[in-house]
Design a protein around this motif. Structure first.
Motif, short mmCIF file in Angstrom:
data_model
loop_
_atom_site.label_atom_id
_atom_site.label_comp_id
_atom_site.label_asym_id
_atom_site.label_seq_id
_atom_site.Cartn_x
_atom_site.Cartn_y
_atom_site.Cartn_z
N TYR A 148 42.49 80.90 -43.92
CA TYR A 148 43.35 80.69 -42.76
C TYR A 148 44.77 80.44 -43.24
O TYR A 148 44.98 79.67 -44.17
CB TYR A 148 42.90 79.46 -41.96
N SER A 165 44.45 74.43 -39.92
CA SER A 165 43.16 74.18 -39.28
C SER A 165 42.31 75.44 -39.30
O SER A 165 42.82 76.55 -39.39
CB SER A 165 43.37 73.71 -37.84
N LYS A 200 40.67 81.96 -34.36
CA LYS A 200 41.70 82.93 -33.99
C LYS A 200 42.72 83.12 -35.10
O LYS A 200 43.50 84.06 -35.07
CB LYS A 200 42.39 82.48 -32.70
N LYS A 201 42.74 82.22 -36.08
CA LYS A 201 43.71 82.30 -37.16
C LYS A 201 43.09 82.76 -38.48
O LYS A 201 43.73 82.72 -39.52
CB LYS A 201 44.39 80.94 -37.35
N ASP A 236 40.83 77.41 -37.21
CA ASP A 236 40.73 77.99 -35.88
C ASP A 236 40.33 79.46 -36.05
O ASP A 236 41.03 80.22 -36.72
CB ASP A 236 42.09 77.87 -35.18
N ASN A 265 36.12 76.56 -45.84
CA ASN A 265 37.39 76.82 -45.19
C ASN A 265 38.57 76.59 -46.14
O ASN A 265 38.71 75.51 -46.70
CB ASN A 265 37.54 75.96 -43.95
N SER A 325 46.89 78.63 -41.90
CA SER A 325 47.22 77.51 -41.02
C SER A 325 46.58 76.25 -41.58
O SER A 325 45.82 76.31 -42.55
CB SER A 325 46.73 77.77 -39.59
N ASP A 358 31.18 80.65 -34.96
CA ASP A 358 31.86 79.37 -35.17
C ASP A 358 31.45 78.85 -36.55
O ASP A 358 30.47 79.30 -37.15
CB ASP A 358 31.57 78.36 -34.05
N SER A 359 32.22 77.91 -37.07
CA SER A 359 32.02 77.42 -38.44
C SER A 359 30.63 76.86 -38.66
O SER A 359 30.03 77.07 -39.71
CB SER A 359 33.07 76.36 -38.79
#
Length: 193
Positions: free
Chosen positions: A68, A72, A76-77, A74, A188, A70, A155-156
């Motif tokens: 990611y 977090s 979407k990222k 997410d 992550n 970012s 999802d994670s």
């Protein structure tokens, strides 16, 4: 893209890359001092349409990492999925393994991977037992769906559930799990980690 050492945290909670060292880059006329990992995430993000897969090793575990650009995780990222290949030697006490990758010949996107534990018989490698495919383990029915899209759609917690079935490498002498750890923390890869 192939590299030996993946980004993020190692299996024991330490950083895989030395993030104390920084790289100065110019972005929008500002000079930024970023860690190697943050520069790598920026680069992958800027070239993600051209990068068809990231293949790593080093950890002696069979796993994946979600990258990611970012702070977090997410969905979407998500910018990329890094696939890690287990070791082929037994000097760390783990079963050796190979990964075979299937890809779309037109786009080069990674579609499937299969894992097999080898044994030597008559001087030849043979594949036996404990073999699996990514799509069977992660319950993906569409043979044309690329691995990145498959992971991006989960999802994670779901990814960790599937990964926990395969990631913990078994000792070749005892057939018991060598080490387990916080999959979510290692899986992550975030900015400023």
């Amino acid at each position: 893209m192939m590299m030996h050492i993946p980004t993020g945290l190692d299996n024991y909670g330490g950083l895989m890359w030395n993030n104390r060292e920084t790289v100065n880059i110019t972005k929008d006329r500002d000079t930024l001092s970023l860690s190697f990992q943050n520069v790598f995430l920026e680069l992958v993000d800027s070239k993600k349409t051209q990068i068809k897969g990231i293949l790593t090793s080093h950890t002696h575990f069979d796993g994946l990492r979600c990258l990611y650009n970012s702070d977090s995780a997410d969905a979407k990222k998500l910018i990329a999925v890094s696939l890690c290949t287990p070791e082929i030697t037994i000097n760390h006490g783990n079963n050796p393994g190979f990964k075979l990758f299937e890809y779309n010949a037109d786009t080069l996107d990674v579609l499937q991977l299969s894992y097999a534990k080898p044994t030597v018989s008559s001087g030849q490698f043979e594949f036996f037992g404990d073999n699996y495919s990514f799509k069977n383990t992660y319950v993906i029915s569409d043979p044309k769906e690329i691995i990145y899209e498959s992971i991006a759609g989960m999802d994670s917690e779901e990814v960790v559930e599937y990964m926990s079935e395969i990631l913990a490498v078994k000792n070749y002498k005892t057939n018991k799990i060598v080490r387990t750890y916080d999959f979510m923390k290692v899986m992550n890869v975030l900015k400023n980690q």
